[in-house]
Design a protein around this motif. Structure first.
Motif, PDB file in Angstrom:
ATOM      1  N   ARG A 111      -2.938  -3.430   7.040  1.00  0.00           N
ATOM      2  CA  ARG A 111      -1.947  -3.422   5.603  1.00  0.00           C
ATOM      3  C   ARG A 111      -1.937  -2.309   4.996  1.00  0.00           C
ATOM      4  NH1 ARG A 111      -4.267  -7.354   0.817  1.00  0.00           N
ATOM      5  NH2 ARG A 111      -5.647  -5.495   0.911  1.00  0.00           N
ATOM      6  N   HIS A 112      -3.239  -1.480   4.703  1.00  0.00           N
ATOM      7  CA  HIS A 112      -2.970  -0.441   4.218  1.00  0.00           C
ATOM      8  C   HIS A 112      -2.113   0.937   4.720  1.00  0.00           C
ATOM      9  CE1 HIS A 112      -4.878   2.830   1.912  1.00  0.00           C
ATOM     10  NE2 HIS A 112      -4.909   3.736   2.904  1.00  0.00           N
ATOM     11  N   TYR A 113      -1.926   1.027   5.984  1.00  0.00           N
ATOM     12  CA  TYR A 113      -1.020   1.694   6.504  1.00  0.00           C
ATOM     13  C   TYR A 113       0.520   1.271   6.429  1.00  0.00           C
ATOM     14  CZ  TYR A 113      -4.247   5.188   8.987  1.00  0.00           C
ATOM     15  OH  TYR A 113      -4.857   6.077   9.286  1.00  0.00           O
ATOM     16  N   ARG A 114       0.385  -0.071   6.458  1.00  0.00           N
ATOM     17  CA  ARG A 114       1.882  -0.485   6.242  1.00  0.00           C
ATOM     18  C   ARG A 114       2.255  -0.450   5.005  1.00  0.00           C
ATOM     19  NH1 ARG A 114       2.522  -6.865   6.420  1.00  0.00           N
ATOM     20  NH2 ARG A 114       1.653  -6.450   4.484  1.00  0.00           N
ATOM     21  N   ASP A 115       1.464  -0.921   3.824  1.00  0.00           N
ATOM     22  CA  ASP A 115       1.903  -0.969   2.483  1.00  0.00           C
ATOM     23  C   ASP A 115       1.486   0.316   1.559  1.00  0.00           C
ATOM     24  OD1 ASP A 115       2.635  -3.298   3.216  1.00  0.00           O
ATOM     25  OD2 ASP A 115       0.890  -4.250   2.050  1.00  0.00           O
ATOM     26  N   GLU A 116       0.544   1.231   2.139  1.00  0.00           N
ATOM     27  CA  GLU A 116       0.398   2.647   1.607  1.00  0.00           C
ATOM     28  C   GLU A 116       0.792   3.651   2.078  1.00  0.00           C
ATOM     29  OE1 GLU A 116      -0.894   2.282  -1.616  1.00  0.00           O
ATOM     30  OE2 GLU A 116      -1.178   0.103  -1.803  1.00  0.00           O
ATOM     31  N   VAL A 117       0.036   4.025   3.223  1.00  0.00           N
ATOM     32  CA  VAL A 117       0.342   5.357   3.933  1.00  0.00           C
ATOM     33  C   VAL A 117       1.899   5.596   4.244  1.00  0.00           C
ATOM     34  CG1 VAL A 117      -0.274   6.519   5.937  1.00  0.00           C
ATOM     35  CG2 VAL A 117      -2.025   5.108   4.824  1.00  0.00           C
ATOM     36  N   LEU A 118       2.448   4.712   5.058  1.00  0.00           N
ATOM     37  CA  LEU A 118       3.871   4.792   5.508  1.00  0.00           C
ATOM     38  C   LEU A 118       4.627   4.981   4.390  1.00  0.00           C
ATOM     39  CD1 LEU A 118       4.380   2.785   8.624  1.00  0.00           C
ATOM     40  CD2 LEU A 118       3.959   5.180   8.249  1.00  0.00           C
ATOM     41  N   PRO A 119       4.589   4.028   3.134  1.00  0.00           N
ATOM     42  CA  PRO A 119       5.809   4.334   2.075  1.00  0.00           C
ATOM     43  C   PRO A 119       5.543   5.801   1.588  1.00  0.00           C
ATOM     44  CG  PRO A 119       4.702   2.149   2.102  1.00  0.00           C
ATOM     45  CD  PRO A 119       4.158   2.694   3.243  1.00  0.00           C
ATOM     46  N   LEU A 120       4.023   6.249   1.337  1.00  0.00           N
ATOM     47  CA  LEU A 120       4.001   7.367   0.708  1.00  0.00           C
ATOM     48  C   LEU A 120       4.372   8.459   1.524  1.00  0.00           C
ATOM     49  CD1 LEU A 120       0.516   6.941  -0.532  1.00  0.00           C
ATOM     50  CD2 LEU A 120       2.556   7.430  -2.006  1.00  0.00           C
ATOM     51  N   ARG A 121       4.385   8.219   2.855  1.00  0.00           N
ATOM     52  CA  ARG A 121       4.587   9.692   3.761  1.00  0.00           C
ATOM     53  C   ARG A 121       6.318   9.542   3.774  1.00  0.00           C
ATOM     54  NH1 ARG A 121       1.739  13.636   4.361  1.00  0.00           N
ATOM     55  NH2 ARG A 121      -0.250  13.215   4.934  1.00  0.00           N
ATOM     56  N   LYS A 122       6.823   8.544   3.673  1.00  0.00           N
ATOM     57  CA  LYS A 122       8.483   8.422   3.606  1.00  0.00           C
ATOM     58  C   LYS A 122       8.824   9.032   2.389  1.00  0.00           C
ATOM     59  CE  LYS A 122      12.287   5.277   3.808  1.00  0.00           C
ATOM     60  NZ  LYS A 122      12.898   4.057   4.110  1.00  0.00           N
ATOM     61  N   GLN A 123       8.062   8.826   1.218  1.00  0.00           N
ATOM     62  CA  GLN A 123       8.542   9.240   0.047  1.00  0.00           C
ATOM     63  C   GLN A 123       8.310  10.752  -0.076  1.00  0.00           C
ATOM     64  OE1 GLN A 123       6.054   7.989  -3.324  1.00  0.00           O
ATOM     65  NE2 GLN A 123       6.948   9.147  -4.850  1.00  0.00           N
ATOM     66  N   ILE A 124       7.146  11.311   0.629  1.00  0.00           N
ATOM     67  CA  ILE A 124       6.899  12.849   0.698  1.00  0.00           C
ATOM     68  C   ILE A 124       7.919  13.645   1.593  1.00  0.00           C
ATOM     69  CG2 ILE A 124       5.555  14.276   1.792  1.00  0.00           C
ATOM     70  CD1 ILE A 124       3.323  12.600   0.956  1.00  0.00           C
ATOM     71  N   SER A 125       8.541  12.800   2.674  1.00  0.00           N
ATOM     72  CA  SER A 125       9.442  13.258   3.399  1.00  0.00           C
ATOM     73  C   SER A 125      10.849  13.460   2.697  1.00  0.00           C
ATOM     74  CB  SER A 125       9.651  12.334   4.766  1.00  0.00           C
ATOM     75  OG  SER A 125       8.509  12.458   5.539  1.00  0.00           O
ATOM     76  N   ASN A 126      11.126  12.663   2.032  1.00  0.00           N
ATOM     77  CA  ASN A 126      12.580  12.434   1.204  1.00  0.00           C
ATOM     78  C   ASN A 126      12.069  13.791   0.096  1.00  0.00           C
ATOM     79  OD1 ASN A 126      13.507  10.444   2.440  1.00  0.00           O
ATOM     80  ND2 ASN A 126      12.691   8.995   1.094  1.00  0.00           N
ATOM     81  N   GLU A 127      11.080  13.863  -0.515  1.00  0.00           N
ATOM     82  CA  GLU A 127      10.843  15.069  -1.358  1.00  0.00           C
ATOM     83  C   GLU A 127      11.053  16.347  -0.620  1.00  0.00           C
ATOM     84  OE1 GLU A 127      11.092  15.107  -4.419  1.00  0.00           O
ATOM     85  OE2 GLU A 127      11.257  12.797  -4.745  1.00  0.00           O
TER      86      GLU A 127
END
Length: 457
Positions: free
Chosen positions: A378-394
């Motif tokens: 759940r941590h990877y699904r709800d925390e790590v991946l969304p943050l990585r996606k946000q960083i990639s967009n930025e």
């Protein structure tokens, strides 16, 4: 003595009623497996059964093979499991044999000389075997139940191994698909960077870094492909498939993470009640206790035979009588055999205690592992991946605004690939932990959790 023969005949008639069934008693094992986990095990007795199993297997393989279908194929089709099913029939035959008296021994002797002929006839049987027949039958009955339990435990063990192999195979396929996408993106990026370098819009260092990333992505793709092949072949072996049946398809990805982990209480009680290895250890101790009783019964009398004789001589009336032979306990009073049986029984009690201790500990350990695996996934699904996606967009926005270099895009792509691979691994570990927990408590988690919601609340 003439009354002995009718008595023996009646005893043989009464004890000879036990027979064998066509499936060797496997129907009770199949019913137990079905009631415990909803799985269907079927023994192949003839060509019709073989064809029915083949039809069922092909129907299950006609669509992407989910976890339950994979287990069903393994229980029907695996040659090793089918071989173990016949252990039940062997034990049933031994049980039927134990209910029968040993065949009587007939002796005939003829001597002639001096104008006279002497003829002796004898009929004998083991009196000890007849007297201990009910106890021997109970012992074989206990062994028959133990064999059925052992076969059922083997079925469940193979089912759990198949589940784990299915999880590994699907996760390997999912990782391979992502590795292919990463490699394709790295190849396109390296090609674009090469064009920019040739036109003077990119530094040689940036080009080298992009090509290194492409090389690493290609190596990761080769490793993922090898892991996928190995995981699929292991699953194929557990399914017992070959030829065209080995070309089955798997789902593209693992099942989604459940919304919440199962709340399973009374773990230790469930393990002691439902695990077949615990039940088998108890049954083994009970069988040894019965064996100890048989040892004591025959402690002093090892060989006791009763025989009927008829003797006739030329010119003389027939003579009848009987013969009784017994082994006298002058040198061996049976103490060693009795001590050995008692030692084996005490040893079996300690084995039961050891199995119970292990079962309790494994239930606790695997439930904690199950909860931890769910939290991590759940941590990877709800925390790590969304943050990585946000960083990639930025990073992409900054690159388009000329505020970030191609190397920043490369670094972000590496981090994002690592995060996705870690997410797939975490999801795989959760489903493995779920299968391990089911093995530890001896029943599916779905069956265990609802019954204890009231206790959890």
């Amino acid at each position: 003595m003439t009354r002995v023969v009718p008595a023996v005949s009646l005893l043989a008639l009464l004890t000879g009623c036990a027979g064998v069934t066509p499936d060797g008693g496997f129907d009770t094992v199949a019913r137990q497996v079905r009631e415990r986990g909803g799985m269907e095990a079927r023994i192949i007795l003839n060509e019709a059964d073989a064809q029915a199993v083949a039809d069922t297997t092909r129907a299950l393989l006609g669509k992407p093979l989910d976890m339950d279908a994979a287990v069903q194929v393994a229980l029907l089709n695996h040659p090793g499991l089918q071989a173990s099913y016949w252990n039940v029939g062997i034990a049933q035959a031994d049980l039927a044999q134990s209910a029968r008296l040993q065949n009587p021994r007939f002796g005939f002797k003829r001597t002639a000389g001096g104008g006279e002929t002497e003829i002796e006839r004898s009929l004998g049987f083991s009196l000890v075997q007849a007297l201990t027949l009910p106890l021997a039958r109970r012992l074989e009955g206990a062994r028959f139940e133990q064999v059925k339990l052992t076969v059922a435990a083997g079925i469940e063990r193979h089912a759990f191994e198949t589940r784990r192999a299915w999880i590994e195979a699907v996760a390997a396929r999912q990782a391979l698909d992502y590795a292919r996408r990463v490699n394709a993106a790295a190849e396109a990026s390296a090609e674009l960077m090469g064009r920019m370098a040739r036109s003077g819009n990119a530094a040689t260092l940036d080009l080298a870094r992009e090509r290194a990333f492409h090389a690493e992505a290609a190596a990761a793709l080769m490793r993922a492909d090898q892991q996928q092949v190995a995981a699929r072949e292991r699953l194929t072996r557990l399914l017992g498939l070959w030829g065209r049946d080995a070309a089955f398809t798997l789902p593209e990805r693992l099942p989604d993470l459940p919304a919440a982990p199962a709340q399973v209480a009374d773990l230790e009680r469930r393990a002691l009640e439902h695990r077949l290895d615990v039940v088998a250890a108890r049954q083994d101790a009970a069988a040894l206790a019965q064996s100890l009783g048989l040892t004591r019964t025959t402690r002093f009398v090892n060989v006791l035979e009763l025989g009927i004789e008829r003797k006739s001589e030329t010119g003389m009336p027939p003579a009848r009588g009987y013969e009784l032979s017994i082994e006298l306990p002058l040198f061996d009073w049976g103490q060693a055999r009795n001590a050995r049986a008692e030692a084996l029984y005490m040893q079996s009690l300690q084995r039961v205690a050891e199995t119970a201790v292990d079962a309790r500990s494994q239930a606790r350990e695997r439930y904690l592992g199950y909860r931890a695996a769910w939290d991590l996934a759940r941590h990877y699904r709800d925390e790590v991946l969304p943050l990585r996606k946000q960083i990639s967009n930025e990073v992409l926005l900054r690159y388009n605004g000329m505020l970030a270099s191609p190397f920043d895009l490369l670094t972000d792509a590496r981090d994002q690939a690592a995060a996705v691979n870690a997410t797939i691994e975490a999801l795989k570990q959760f489903w493995r932990a779920s299968a391990d927990l089911e093995e530890a408590i001896g029943q599916p988690v779905a069956q265990a959790a609802p019954q204890h919601k009231e206790h959890a609340e």
